[in-house]
Design an enzyme around this catalytic site. Structure first.
Site, PDB file in Angstrom:
ATOM      1  N   ASP A  55       0.901  -1.185   0.034  1.00  0.00           N
ATOM      2  CA  ASP A  55      -0.031  -0.006   0.018  1.00  0.00           C
ATOM      3  C   ASP A  55       0.982   1.244  -0.029  1.00  0.00           C
ATOM      4  OD1 ASP A  55      -2.450   1.688   0.440  1.00  0.00           O
ATOM      5  OD2 ASP A  55      -3.226  -0.120   1.235  1.00  0.00           O
ATOM      6  N   ASP A  94      -2.958   4.614  -2.521  1.00  0.00           N
ATOM      7  CA  ASP A  94      -4.037   5.270  -1.739  1.00  0.00           C
ATOM      8  C   ASP A  94      -4.501   6.645  -2.431  1.00  0.00           C
ATOM      9  OD1 ASP A  94      -5.617   4.842   0.748  1.00  0.00           O
ATOM     10  OD2 ASP A  94      -4.723   6.737   1.285  1.00  0.00           O
ATOM     11  N   GLU A 100      -5.974   3.830  -6.314  1.00  0.00           N
ATOM     12  CA  GLU A 100      -7.381   3.897  -5.676  1.00  0.00           C
ATOM     13  C   GLU A 100      -7.879   5.314  -6.012  1.00  0.00           C
ATOM     14  OE1 GLU A 100      -9.736   4.121  -1.400  1.00  0.00           O
ATOM     15  OE2 GLU A 100      -7.913   5.189  -1.820  1.00  0.00           O
ATOM     16  N   HIS A 116     -11.341  -2.744   2.889  1.00  0.00           N
ATOM     17  CA  HIS A 116     -11.540  -2.358   4.169  1.00  0.00           C
ATOM     18  C   HIS A 116     -12.321  -1.254   4.529  1.00  0.00           C
ATOM     19  CE1 HIS A 116      -8.436  -0.128   2.190  1.00  0.00           C
ATOM     20  NE2 HIS A 116      -8.329   0.656   3.271  1.00  0.00           N
ATOM     21  N   ASP A 117     -12.610  -0.605   3.576  1.00  0.00           N
ATOM     22  CA  ASP A 117     -13.433   0.672   3.779  1.00  0.00           C
ATOM     23  C   ASP A 117     -15.148   0.306   3.345  1.00  0.00           C
ATOM     24  OD1 ASP A 117     -11.241   2.160   4.093  1.00  0.00           O
ATOM     25  OD2 ASP A 117     -11.019   2.822   1.914  1.00  0.00           O
TER      26      ASP A 117
HETATM   27  O1  ISL Z   1     -14.214   4.646   2.768  1.00  0.00           O
HETATM   28  C1  ISL Z   1     -14.577   5.782   2.327  1.00  0.00           C
HETATM   29  C2  ISL Z   1     -15.817   6.026   1.695  1.00  0.00           C
HETATM   30  O2  ISL Z   1     -16.442   6.985   2.660  1.00  0.00           O
HETATM   31  C3  ISL Z   1     -13.705   6.682   2.560  1.00  0.00           C
HETATM   32  O3  ISL Z   1     -13.835   7.071   3.864  1.00  0.00           O
HETATM   33  C4  ISL Z   1     -12.208   6.237   2.225  1.00  0.00           C
HETATM   34  O4  ISL Z   1     -11.442   7.255   3.211  1.00  0.00           O
HETATM   35  C5  ISL Z   1     -11.751   6.636   0.880  1.00  0.00           C
HETATM   36  O5  ISL Z   1     -12.212   5.495   0.339  1.00  0.00           O
HETATM   37  C6  ISL Z   1     -10.338   6.606   0.646  1.00  0.00           C
HETATM   38  O6  ISL Z   1      -9.547   5.522   0.976  1.00  0.00           O
HETATM   39  C7  ISL Z   1      -8.315   5.529   1.536  1.00  0.00           C
HETATM   40  O7  ISL Z   1      -7.871   6.564   2.012  1.00  0.00           O
HETATM   41  C8  ISL Z   1      -8.024   6.882   3.542  1.00  0.00           C
HETATM   42  C9  ISL Z   1      -8.027   5.682   4.313  1.00  0.00           C
HETATM   43  O8  ISL Z   1      -8.959   6.011   5.511  1.00  0.00           O
HETATM   44  C10 ISL Z   1      -8.661   4.531   3.632  1.00  0.00           C
HETATM   45  O9  ISL Z   1      -8.728   3.233   4.505  1.00  0.00           O
HETATM   46  C11 ISL Z   1      -8.243   4.431   2.398  1.00  0.00           C
HETATM   47  O10 ISL Z   1      -8.422   3.046   1.630  1.00  0.00           O
HETATM   48  C12 ISL Z   1      -7.100   7.901   3.955  1.00  0.00           C
HETATM   49  O11 ISL Z   1      -5.759   7.280   3.764  1.00  0.00           O
END
Ligand code: ISL
Length: 577
Positions: A97, A206, A266, A339-340
């Site tokens: 990541d 990310d 992402e 995980h989100d």
């Molecule tokens: O899951 C989400 C939809 O509301 C968002 O909160 C999410 O933060 C977004 O998809 C971005 O995600 C990534 O970056 C974030 C981290 O919290 C997430 O876990 C990650 O996948 C910040 O680094």
């Protein structure tokens, strides 16, 4: 560049919830190593590891204080090297990541940027701005722009010492890096090469479409919570993002021409047109992106925590468009879970009476599309959302921020909790259910987040040797992608697009025609045969089915039991030009 990943399947590990080797209640690297048989049996080609770097864990590791250190909670660099070697021994690649839109506020770069003051050497590595004109530092409304953090509240926090604000699109402990500064970019590229030199096989990047901001920074339309799907034009796919990714390609990936690497961005809020630009191989940016359109279809007027029922026709229109338009130029990532996101079987399936059937139906629907499928840990077991009785059960920074802000604004706490139960990120983060034991085989200690009580029957041990299990079905889907070129490379055509409950499509390659039919409901359904196969042609043989004795097509129609899914392959009969 090779596209070995078209026939590959990626498995995402969220380390703190995968396997705990030392009984401290948190998953770790040796724990992962102890469970590699599970990954080999499943047949996955690549593991994507969520962050394991040194971190104060304000956002479970997405706040990194040292990009080249392993957090002691997860182990050591030696543990990492051993895990990487063990994966490679099994023919499994490892993708890291890469979290470089922001660091932790405890990263030495930020500490120097803050403590060195406005003239310090690292000041410009982050986004520092004075208060809004006419406002004293800290006064209500003094933030330099009106941007809101994705985790609720303003996207700016004040540094009392200098009287300036720093930007954080996420938590206040996640300051955004200033990619305009070439030193920042080259420090990131050097760090990436360090990991590639260590042997890793690529990066999941990310929020990589947020790294370029429109200058000068300015107010935008207020982007209240949950605006992720719409994004903000002021920092989503900003003016220099493509330039940065092309530079990264030259400075990093081009230096490893003989390696089979994988890069996936992402990109929340990305449009189809932008995704084509990111993944067109001729542009040399990334191999594929995670788009968010299909996981935003059930967001209600109040955003993600205000879910509405999904209309299957909307899902077909969305995924179908990406399949046809992106799939023919760039490449799709295919996912329900990560995980989100909440657990797919609870969100789009029926995790009660039809748990097994709906988990396997949704898997079939997704995996036989054109793209690279991602399996999120526990999805291959049909793991479900977590029960939550009070906000005290909730760990996630996003859910908690939402709850506190909305409760303070007078909203009904029970309604807020319902939203978190349905959509909160902790749903995906409960420990993997390996066994029926008290710690679910995840830990011998007290798990950092409660195990789902259904682990007593829903677990890997119970499924491993059961040919009718969700796990067995995932194994079969992965094998089918490896074995049948039409799954990896075939064209895509949506079938019966107006049917409200049946999702059907065809994949075609060199005269082979694969038809996938899925009943996305807990009722029996029927679809006209003429919608699935051109007149006079047969659907072919069943190559995969989620219920025993898949219902054979009748003269005029296909009848499906609740959540029934199958794929039939007719060889050499395609009508494609
Ligand atoms: O899951 C989400 C939809 O509301 C968002 O909160 C999410 O933060 C977004 O998809 C971005 O995600 C990534 O970056 C974030 C981290 O919290 C997430 O876990 C990650 O996948 C910040 O680094």
């Amino acid at each position: 560049m090779s596209s070995w990943w078209k026939s590959a399947v990626v498995y995402q590990i969220y380390p703190r919830s995968f396997a705990d080797s030392n009984g401290d209640g948190v998953g770790d690297l040796p724990g992962i190593e102890s469970r590699l048989d599970h990954l080999s049996d499943l047949g996955v080609d690549v593991v994507w590891l969520s962050p394991i770097y040194t971190s104060p864990q304000a956002d479970n590791g997405y706040d990194i204080a040292d990009y080249q250190g392993i957090d002691p909670m997860f182990g050591t660099l030696d543990d990492f090297d051993r895990l990487l070697a063990a994966l490679h021994d099994r023919g499994i690649k490892l993708v890291m990541d890469l979290v470089v839109n922001h660091t932790s506020d405890e990263h030495p770069w930020f500490v120097s940027s803050r403590d060195g003051g406005p003239d310090g050497p690292h000041r410009d590595w982050y986004w520092w701005r004075p208060p809004r004109e006419g406002f004293a530092p800290g006064a209500p409304g003094a933030e330099p722009t009106n941007w809101e953090s994705f985790f609720s509240g303003p996207a700016w926090s004040l540094d009392e010492a200098s009287g300036e604000y720093y930007l954080h699109l996420f938590d206040r402990k996640q300051p955004d890096l200033n990619w305009e500064n070439a030193q920042v970019r080259h420090a990131v590229y050097a760090m990436m090469r360090w990991w590639l030199d260590r042997g890793v096989d690529g990066f999941r990047m990310d929020v990589i479409n947020l790294i370029s901001k429109v200058l000068p920074l300015r107010d935008g339309a207020p982007n209240g919570h949950g605006a992720l799907g719409d994004g903000s034009p002021l920092y989503t796919t900003g003016p220099r993002v493509h330039e940065y990714l092309q530079e990264m390609h030259r400075e990093v990936f081009d230096r490893y021409p003989d390696r089979e690497l994988l890069t996936v961005g992402e990109t929340p809020g990305v449009t189809l047109e932008e995704a084509i630009a990111f993944t067109d191989p001729n542009r040399r940016e990334v191999d594929m992106v995670f788009q968010f359109e299909h996981v935003g279809l059930d967001h209600g007027p109040g955003g993600k925590f205000d879910p509405v029922p999904l209309d299957l026709r909307d899902l077909k229109a969305s995924l179908g468009r990406w399949q046809v338009e992106l799939g023919s130029v760039g490449w799709n990532s295919l996912y329900w879970d990560n995980h989100d996101q909440p657990r797919a079987v609870s969100r789009f399936g029926d995790d009660g009476a039809h748990g097994r059937a709906s988990a396997t139906a949704l898997a079939t629907l997704l995996h036989l599309h054109r793209g690279t499928p991602y399996v999120y840990q526990g999805e291959e077991l049909g793991m479900t959302n977590a029960p939550v009785t009070s906000i005290d059960d909730v760990d996630d920074v996003e859910s908690r921020g939402f709850y506190l802000q909305q409760a303070a604004a007078g909203h009904d706490p029970e309604v807020l909790l319902d939203g978190i139960r349905a959509m909160g990120r902790d749903n995906a983060r409960t420990p993997v259910q390996w066994s029926a034991e008290p710690g679910a085989g995840f830990t011998t200690g007290t798990p950092w987040l409660a195990v789902n009580p259904n682990h007593t029957w829903l677990n890997a041990d119970a499924q491993r040797d059961d040919p009718a299990s969700v796990l067995a079905h995932y194994r079969a889907l992965i094998a089918l992608r490896h074995d049948e070129p039409v799954v990896a490379d075939g064209d895509f055509t949506m079938l019966a697009g107006d049917h409200p409950h049946v999702y059907a499509y065809a994949r075609e390659l060199d005269g082979d025609r694969l038809v996938v039919v899925v009943n996305v409901s807990s009722e029996p359904q029927e679809v006209a045969l003429a919608d699935l196969a051109p007149a006079g042609t047969a659907l072919g043989d069943v190559v995969l089915a989620n219920l025993t004795d898949p219902t054979p097509p009748e003269d005029d129609a296909v009848r499906l039991r609740p959540w029934e899914a199958w794929a039939r392959l007719a060889r050499g009969t395609s009508t494609a030009p």
